[in-house]
Design a protein around this motif. Structure first.
Motif, PDB file in Angstrom:
ATOM      1  N   MET A  16       0.824  -1.208   0.000  1.00  0.00           N
ATOM      2  CA  MET A  16       0.000   0.000   0.000  1.00  0.00           C
ATOM      3  C   MET A  16       0.858   1.258   0.000  1.00  0.00           C
ATOM      4  SD  MET A  16      -3.155  -0.808   2.581  1.00  0.00           S
ATOM      5  CE  MET A  16      -3.871   0.811   2.383  1.00  0.00           C
ATOM      6  N   LEU A  17       1.909   1.258   0.791  1.00  0.00           N
ATOM      7  CA  LEU A  17       2.747   2.441   0.886  1.00  0.00           C
ATOM      8  C   LEU A  17       3.533   2.707  -0.400  1.00  0.00           C
ATOM      9  CD1 LEU A  17       3.939   2.054   4.556  1.00  0.00           C
ATOM     10  CD2 LEU A  17       2.277   3.686   3.651  1.00  0.00           C
ATOM     11  N   GLU A  18       3.819   1.676  -1.174  1.00  0.00           N
ATOM     12  CA  GLU A  18       4.476   1.847  -2.465  1.00  0.00           C
ATOM     13  C   GLU A  18       3.525   2.431  -3.502  1.00  0.00           C
ATOM     14  OE1 GLU A  18       6.197  -1.815  -3.756  1.00  0.00           O
ATOM     15  OE2 GLU A  18       7.500  -1.954  -1.994  1.00  0.00           O
ATOM     16  N   GLU A  19       2.226   2.208  -3.336  1.00  0.00           N
ATOM     17  CA  GLU A  19       1.220   2.599  -4.319  1.00  0.00           C
ATOM     18  C   GLU A  19       1.077   4.118  -4.470  1.00  0.00           C
ATOM     19  OE1 GLU A  19      -3.474   2.016  -4.612  1.00  0.00           O
ATOM     20  OE2 GLU A  19      -2.328   0.163  -4.445  1.00  0.00           O
ATOM     21  N   ARG A  20       1.214   4.863  -3.408  1.00  0.00           N
ATOM     22  CA  ARG A  20       1.148   6.325  -3.393  1.00  0.00           C
ATOM     23  C   ARG A  20      -0.265   6.899  -3.481  1.00  0.00           C
ATOM     24  NH1 ARG A  20       6.076   7.735  -2.111  1.00  0.00           N
ATOM     25  NH2 ARG A  20       7.752   7.310  -3.536  1.00  0.00           N
TER      26      ARG A  20
END
Length: 50
Positions: A16-20
Motif C-alpha cells: 500500500m505504501l508503495e502505491e502512493r
C-alpha cells in the motif's frame, strides 16, 4: 494464526505504501487491523513469558 495475520498485514502495508494513491480510509483500516494484530502477538508473547 495471529502471527501469520501480522506478517500478512506487514506485507500488505508495504504494498500500500508503495502505491502512493492510498486513501485515508484505507490507511485507517490498515492501522486498525495492525493494532489488533500487534495486540494478539503481544498477548501470545506474554502468555509464553517471552
Amino acid at each position: 494464526m495471529q502471527v501469520e495475520m501480522a506478517v500478512g498485514l506487514l506485507d500488505h502495508s508495504a504494498a500500500m505504501l508503495e502505491e502512493r494513491q492510498v486513501t485515508k480510509a484505507e490507511l485507517r483500516f490498515l492501522v486498525a487491523r495492525m493494532r489488533e494484530a500487534m495486540a494478539d502477538v503481544l498477548r501470545i508473547a506474554e502468555s509464553r513469558r517471552l
